[in-house]
Design a protein around this motif. Structure first.
Motif, mmCIF file in Angstrom:
data_model
loop_
_atom_site.group_PDB
_atom_site.id
_atom_site.type_symbol
_atom_site.label_atom_id
_atom_site.label_comp_id
_atom_site.label_asym_id
_atom_site.label_seq_id
_atom_site.Cartn_x
_atom_site.Cartn_y
_atom_site.Cartn_z
ATOM 1 N N GLY A 1 0.824 -1.201 0.000
ATOM 2 C CA GLY A 1 0.000 0.000 0.000
ATOM 3 C C GLY A 1 0.854 1.245 0.000
ATOM 4 O O GLY A 1 2.092 1.184 -0.051
ATOM 5 N N VAL A 2 0.192 2.397 0.074
ATOM 6 C CA VAL A 2 0.881 3.689 0.057
ATOM 7 C C VAL A 2 1.144 4.178 1.470
ATOM 8 O O VAL A 2 2.279 4.504 1.839
ATOM 9 C CB VAL A 2 0.079 4.724 -0.747
ATOM 10 C CG1 VAL A 2 0.732 6.087 -0.668
ATOM 11 C CG2 VAL A 2 -0.030 4.285 -2.204
ATOM 12 N N ALA A 3 0.098 4.247 2.299
ATOM 13 C CA ALA A 3 0.287 4.684 3.681
ATOM 14 C C ALA A 3 1.158 3.690 4.457
ATOM 15 O O ALA A 3 2.023 4.077 5.242
ATOM 16 C CB ALA A 3 -1.068 4.853 4.367
ATOM 17 N N LYS A 4 0.897 2.398 4.226
ATOM 18 C CA LYS A 4 1.701 1.328 4.814
ATOM 19 C C LYS A 4 2.319 0.545 3.660
ATOM 20 O O LYS A 4 1.653 -0.291 3.042
ATOM 21 C CB LYS A 4 0.846 0.418 5.691
ATOM 22 C CG LYS A 4 0.196 1.131 6.862
ATOM 23 C CD LYS A 4 -0.686 0.187 7.670
ATOM 24 C CE LYS A 4 -1.344 0.909 8.838
ATOM 25 N NZ LYS A 4 -2.219 0.011 9.623
ATOM 26 N N PRO A 5 3.582 0.812 3.325
ATOM 27 C CA PRO A 5 4.171 0.195 2.125
ATOM 28 C C PRO A 5 4.089 -1.326 2.095
ATOM 29 O O PRO A 5 3.877 -1.910 1.036
ATOM 30 C CB PRO A 5 5.627 0.676 2.167
ATOM 31 C CG PRO A 5 5.576 1.955 2.937
ATOM 32 C CD PRO A 5 4.510 1.755 3.966
ATOM 33 N N LEU A 6 4.224 -1.991 3.264
ATOM 34 C CA LEU A 6 4.203 -3.455 3.271
ATOM 35 C C LEU A 6 3.590 -3.939 4.580
ATOM 36 O O LEU A 6 4.079 -3.601 5.666
ATOM 37 C CB LEU A 6 5.621 -4.016 3.111
ATOM 38 C CG LEU A 6 5.708 -5.513 2.807
ATOM 39 C CD1 LEU A 6 5.157 -5.790 1.413
ATOM 40 C CD2 LEU A 6 7.136 -6.023 2.912
ATOM 41 N N THR A 7 2.545 -4.718 4.469
ATOM 42 C CA THR A 7 1.891 -5.328 5.621
ATOM 43 C C THR A 7 1.907 -6.837 5.425
ATOM 44 O O THR A 7 1.383 -7.344 4.430
ATOM 45 C CB THR A 7 0.440 -4.832 5.774
ATOM 46 O OG1 THR A 7 0.436 -3.402 5.861
ATOM 47 C CG2 THR A 7 -0.192 -5.420 7.015
ATOM 48 N N VAL A 8 2.507 -7.567 6.374
ATOM 49 C CA VAL A 8 2.702 -9.004 6.253
ATOM 50 C C VAL A 8 1.587 -9.714 7.009
ATOM 51 O O VAL A 8 0.978 -9.172 7.946
ATOM 52 C CB VAL A 8 4.091 -9.409 6.792
ATOM 53 C CG1 VAL A 8 4.422 -10.849 6.439
ATOM 54 C CG2 VAL A 8 5.165 -8.487 6.213
ATOM 55 N N SER A 9 1.317 -10.955 6.597
ATOM 56 C CA SER A 9 0.210 -11.721 7.177
ATOM 57 C C SER A 9 0.417 -12.041 8.651
ATOM 58 O O SER A 9 -0.545 -12.358 9.349
ATOM 59 C CB SER A 9 0.013 -13.022 6.392
ATOM 60 O OG SER A 9 1.212 -13.779 6.356
ATOM 61 N N ASN A 10 1.650 -11.983 9.159
ATOM 62 C CA ASN A 10 1.878 -12.235 10.582
ATOM 63 C C ASN A 10 1.671 -10.994 11.446
ATOM 64 O O ASN A 10 1.943 -11.022 12.649
ATOM 65 C CB ASN A 10 3.288 -12.789 10.805
ATOM 66 C CG ASN A 10 4.376 -11.840 10.334
ATOM 67 O OD1 ASN A 10 4.099 -10.729 9.889
ATOM 68 N ND2 ASN A 10 5.618 -12.282 10.414
ATOM 69 N N GLY A 11 1.205 -9.903 10.854
ATOM 70 C CA GLY A 11 0.916 -8.694 11.606
ATOM 71 C C GLY A 11 1.984 -7.629 11.538
ATOM 72 O O GLY A 11 1.760 -6.508 12.017
ATOM 73 N N GLN A 12 3.124 -7.910 10.956
ATOM 74 C CA GLN A 12 4.187 -6.920 10.873
ATOM 75 C C GLN A 12 3.863 -5.873 9.816
ATOM 76 O O GLN A 12 3.292 -6.185 8.757
ATOM 77 C CB GLN A 12 5.522 -7.584 10.535
ATOM 78 C CG GLN A 12 6.162 -8.346 11.685
ATOM 79 C CD GLN A 12 7.514 -8.899 11.298
ATOM 80 O OE1 GLN A 12 7.653 -9.665 10.340
ATOM 81 N NE2 GLN A 12 8.541 -8.506 12.032
ATOM 82 N N VAL A 13 4.239 -4.645 10.089
ATOM 83 C CA VAL A 13 4.078 -3.535 9.151
ATOM 84 C C VAL A 13 5.440 -2.895 8.947
ATOM 85 O O VAL A 13 6.112 -2.517 9.920
ATOM 86 C CB VAL A 13 3.068 -2.496 9.683
ATOM 87 C CG1 VAL A 13 2.966 -1.318 8.715
ATOM 88 C CG2 VAL A 13 1.699 -3.131 9.872
#
Length: 340
Positions: free
Chosen positions: A202-214
């Motif tokens: 995404g733009v606001a959050k460049p990478l969000t992983v399925s384990n909850g890490q941002v």
């Protein structure tokens, strides 16, 4: 070195223009319909009375310019890229030097005889340059060729050298991929999902992983990027007001380029840090990234006209801001660095 860079770029661009001429000439002339444009490394015919300054640099520098063009065309034939295009005078500039044009002079410890560091000597007896100090980030062997580049007034030396101490676990990358795929075939479905990480971009959050890490830039980095953008615009305005081609104008453009380089360095560091944290954690063997068509998402909106034929607003200004935010998220860099 700047003269060497310019002359090598001139030979490269001359080969590109020559290729354009031959391909255009071939399509128009019926007699040459069965012949192919020459793809060679000849460059002597570019040295004329108008380009007599080319004789003021070593011939190896000119030869390497033609070789770089030939290598670019080889990549085109292999389907790894497009045809060679003209190199611009702006931005990062580099020159490729082979072993005839440089030597690494070792500096040994007087007591033990161990080689502590090297001094890089560039030039030939006819065209001397001198000793160039450089920072060796790790011990290295003598390379066969080097690249000397300059960007925003800062110089860099880069090369590849063999290292016998490094032993790769798999000589063929395809074998390693096939081994991992075979292990996945034997795993139960629940265990397979546990060894898989999905990543949403995404733009606001460049990478969000399925384990909850941002993964995103730090607030201090975002603040400094905004400050560097303002400084870059300020120095570009100053350069535009100064005398064209003057030394002060070049200094202003170099200053603006340094501020632009800061943002690129931050994105580069973020991509490396993020990809390393994903892979080094050992939580997963399979990484699934959201499939986004970045070139289509950052495409410029088409111009629009009303019924009377007058130009109307098409949201290009807002779309430019969105495109900048997308490209600044380093989506492609994170995926590419995670691969290797």
């Amino acid at each position: 070195l700047l003269r060497w860079i310019g002359c090598q770029r001139l030979i490269y661009n001359a080969k590109v223009q020559e290729d354009h001429y031959f391909r255009k000439f071939q399509r128009r002339m019926v007699g040459l319909a069965g012949e192919k444009p020459p793809v060679d490394q000849q460059y002597r015919h570019f040295i004329t009375e108008q380009t007599a300054f080319l004789r003021e640099v070593p011939s190896q520098v000119l030869r390497n310019g033609a070789v770089r063009w030939r290598q670019a065309y080889a990549r085109f034939f292999q389907g790894l890229g497009g045809r060679p295009t003209l190199k611009k005078r702006s931005g990062k500039q580099s020159v490729w030097l082979t072993r005839e044009l440089f030597t690494f002079v070792p500096e040994a410890d007087p007591s033990t005889g161990e080689i502590l560091r090297y001094q890089l000597h560039v030039g030939t007896p006819k065209f001397p340059v001198g000793f160039i100090p450089y920072n060796a980030h790790r011990p290295h062997r003598i390379p066969a060729s080097i690249h000397i580049s300059v960007e925003a007034g800062r110089w860099f030396v880069s090369f590849s050298a063999e290292e016998e101490a490094i032993v790769l676990p798999d000589s063929d990358p395809d074998q390693g991929i096939e081994r991992i795929a075979e292990n996945f075939r034997r795993m139960p479905e629940d265990q397979l999902l546990n060894r898989t990480l999905g990543a949403d971009r995404g733009v606001a959050k460049p990478l969000t992983v399925s384990n909850g890490q941002v993964f995103a830039l730090l607030p201090i980095q975002k603040e400094r990027i905004q400050k560097s953008r303002r400084q870059r615009a300020k120095w570009q305005r100053r350069a535009a007001r100064r005398q064209k081609g003057s030394r002060n104008q070049k200094k202003a453009y170099r200053r603006a380029a340094r501020y632009a380089r800061y943002e690129a360095n931050v994105r580069w560091d973020y991509a490396h840090q993020t990809s390393h944290r994903l892979v080094a954690s050992g939580e997963a063997d399979l990484f699934v990234f959201e499939d986004l068509l970045i070139p289509n998402m950052t495409r410029r909106p088409k111009a629009r006209k009303d019924e009377q034929g007058r130009w109307v607003r098409n949201g290009a200004w807002a779309k430019a801001g969105l495109n900048r935010a997308i490209l600044s998220s380093a989506w492609g860099q994170v995926v590419r660095y995670t691969e290797y």
